[in-house]
Write an enzyme that holds these catalytic residues in place. Sequence first.
Site, PDB file in Angstrom:
ATOM      1  N   SER A 189       0.437  -1.339   0.530  1.00 37.29           N
ATOM      2  CA  SER A 189       0.174  -0.017   0.566  1.00 37.29           C
ATOM      3  C   SER A 189       0.755   1.185  -0.260  1.00 37.29           C
ATOM      4  CB  SER A 189      -0.766   0.144   1.651  1.00 37.29           C
ATOM      5  OG  SER A 189      -1.381   1.006   1.018  1.00 37.29           O
TER       6      SER A 189
ATOM      7  N   HIS B 245      -1.031  -1.202  -4.074  1.00 35.89           N
ATOM      8  CA  HIS B 245      -2.892  -1.209  -3.597  1.00 35.89           C
ATOM      9  C   HIS B 245      -2.788   1.181  -3.301  1.00 35.89           C
ATOM     10  CE1 HIS B 245      -6.528  -1.830  -1.075  1.00 35.89           C
ATOM     11  NE2 HIS B 245      -5.571  -0.910  -0.149  1.00 35.89           N
TER      12      HIS B 245
ATOM     13  N   ASP C 146      -4.696   3.863  -1.650  1.00 36.69           N
ATOM     14  CA  ASP C 146      -6.108   4.169  -0.684  1.00 36.69           C
ATOM     15  C   ASP C 146      -6.489   5.689  -1.768  1.00 36.69           C
ATOM     16  OD1 ASP C 146      -6.152   2.042   0.828  1.00 36.69           O
ATOM     17  OD2 ASP C 146      -4.110   2.074   1.196  1.00 36.69           O
TER      18      ASP C 146
ATOM     19  N   MET D 210      -8.830   8.119   0.012  1.00 36.05           N
ATOM     20  CA  MET D 210      -9.808   8.864   0.926  1.00 36.05           C
ATOM     21  C   MET D 210     -10.505  10.105   0.696  1.00 36.05           C
ATOM     22  SD  MET D 210      -7.492   7.315   3.706  1.00 36.05           S
ATOM     23  CE  MET D 210      -6.856   6.290   4.007  1.00 36.05           C
TER      24      MET D 210
ATOM     25  N   HIS E 237      -8.383   1.159  -3.834  1.00 34.99           N
ATOM     26  CA  HIS E 237      -8.960   0.702  -2.893  1.00 34.99           C
ATOM     27  C   HIS E 237      -9.787   2.334  -2.501  1.00 34.99           C
ATOM     28  CE1 HIS E 237      -9.652  -0.121   1.826  1.00 34.99           C
ATOM     29  NE2 HIS E 237     -10.776   0.157   1.208  1.00 34.99           N
TER      30      HIS E 237
ATOM     31  N   MET F 185     -12.584   4.619  -0.791  1.00 33.96           N
ATOM     32  CA  MET F 185     -13.090   4.616   0.499  1.00 33.96           C
ATOM     33  C   MET F 185     -13.794   6.451   0.200  1.00 33.96           C
ATOM     34  SD  MET F 185     -10.048   3.325   3.012  1.00 33.96           S
ATOM     35  CE  MET F 185      -8.860   3.750   1.483  1.00 33.96           C
TER      36      MET F 185
ATOM     37  N   MET G 130     -11.756  -5.770   5.585  1.00 34.36           N
ATOM     38  CA  MET G 130     -10.661  -4.707   6.187  1.00 34.36           C
ATOM     39  C   MET G 130     -10.219  -5.056   7.451  1.00 34.36           C
ATOM     40  SD  MET G 130      -9.996  -2.485   4.221  1.00 34.36           S
ATOM     41  CE  MET G 130      -9.031  -1.566   5.749  1.00 34.36           C
TER      42      MET G 130
ATOM     43  N   ASP H 185      -6.577  -6.619   4.429  1.00 34.67           N
ATOM     44  CA  ASP H 185      -5.730  -5.124   4.398  1.00 34.67           C
ATOM     45  C   ASP H 185      -5.800  -4.370   5.827  1.00 34.67           C
ATOM     46  OD1 ASP H 185      -5.025  -2.551   3.823  1.00 34.67           O
ATOM     47  OD2 ASP H 185      -7.214  -2.097   2.529  1.00 34.67           O
TER      48      ASP H 185
HETATM   49  C1  DX5 Z   1      -6.547   1.077   5.845  1.00 30.89           C
HETATM   50  C2  DX5 Z   1      -5.910   1.400   4.525  1.00 30.89           C
HETATM   51  C3  DX5 Z   1      -4.869   0.114   4.117  1.00 30.89           C
HETATM   52  C4  DX5 Z   1      -3.601   0.892   4.891  1.00 30.89           C
HETATM   53  C5  DX5 Z   1      -2.748   0.041   5.158  1.00 30.89           C
HETATM   54  O1  DX5 Z   1      -7.283   2.232   5.450  1.00 30.89           O
HETATM   55  O2  DX5 Z   1      -7.533   0.691   3.889  1.00 30.89           O
HETATM   56  O3  DX5 Z   1      -4.957   0.083   2.557  1.00 30.89           O
HETATM   57  O4  DX5 Z   1      -2.711   1.071   3.396  1.00 30.89           O
HETATM   58  O5  DX5 Z   1      -2.052   0.230   6.059  1.00 30.89           O
HETATM   59  P1  DX5 Z   1      -0.456  -1.175   7.391  1.00 30.89           P
HETATM   60  O6  DX5 Z   1      -0.938  -2.306   5.898  1.00 30.89           O
HETATM   61  O7  DX5 Z   1       0.314   0.375   7.619  1.00 30.89           O
HETATM   62  O8  DX5 Z   1      -1.734  -1.158   8.598  1.00 30.89           O
HETATM   63 ZN    ZN Z   2      -6.675   0.124   1.176  1.00 30.78          ZN
END
Ligand code: DX5
Ligand code: ZN
Length: 216
Positions: free
Chosen positions: A5, A30, A32, A34, A63, A65, A134, A172
Site C-alpha cells: 500500500s 494498492h 488508498d 480517501m 481501494h 474509501m 478490512m 488489508d
Molecule cells: C487503511 C488502508 C490500508 C492501509 C494499510 O484504511 O485501507 O490499505 O494502507 O496500512 P497498514 O498495512 O500500515 O495497516
Molecule cells: Zn486499503
Amino acid sequence: MIAPSLLSANFANLEKDMQMLNTSQADWIHLDIMDGVFVPNISFGLPVVSAINKLTTKPLDVHLMIVNPENYFEAFAKAGAQYISFHIEGSTHVHRSIQEIKKLGAKAGIVLNPHSPVMLLEDSIDYLDYVLLMSVNPGFGGQKFIEHTYKKIEQLKTLIKQRNASTLIQVDGGVNTENAKALYAAGADILVAGNAVFSADDPSKAIAQIRNAKSI
Ligand code: DX5
Ligand code: ZN
C-alpha cells in the site's frame, strides 16, 4: 500474493518508491483513495493515480474509501486502475456497481469493514472478482490488526467453496511478516501491507518475506 500500500510511501519522492516496487516481488500496487467523508482522512486522488500508472507496469489496485464511489469508477479506470474495490457500507446498488466496474474492463471487488458480516455477500459472491476484508478500521496506516479477521477469512473461504466461485480474498490492515503465514493458512490470497513494507529497513525484502510467508 502481496499488494504493498502506497499510503505509507514517501509522497515527496514517489518515483523512488515506485522503482523499489517495480523491482520487488509486489503483485499489485494498492492505492488508498480517501475523501475525508467516508473515512476521517484524505489521501490522494486521480492525478496521483495517473502519475503512478506511468511509473509501473504492475496492476493498480484502487481501494475507494469515498462516498458515492460509483461516480468515480470510470475516472479511476481511465487513470489506470485494473482492480477497483468499493465499500459495501457506502453503496446502495452493489450489483449495479459490480457490473459497471466490469464493463469498464476492470476487476471488481467489495470491501467489508470490520463490523460487516460475511453473510452480506451471499447474493453477490458469484459476481465478484475479489473481496477485501478490512482488518483495521479504514482511514489510516500503521494500525493494529483485528484478530477477529481470521474467522471472517474462514467464513468467506467456505462461502466461496460452496458456490464454486473463483473470488480472491484480500486482507488489508495491520498485515506484517509475523501474521502473514497464518493469514494465508486461513485462506487469504492477497495481503495488503503498508507500514510493514515502508517502515522496514529493506522494503523489498519485507515484500518478499510477506509474499512468501506460506512456504517459510
Ligand atoms: C487503511 C488502508 C490500508 C492501509 C494499510 O484504511 O485501507 O490499505 O494502507 O496500512 P497498514 O498495512 O500500515 O495497516
Ligand atoms: Zn486499503
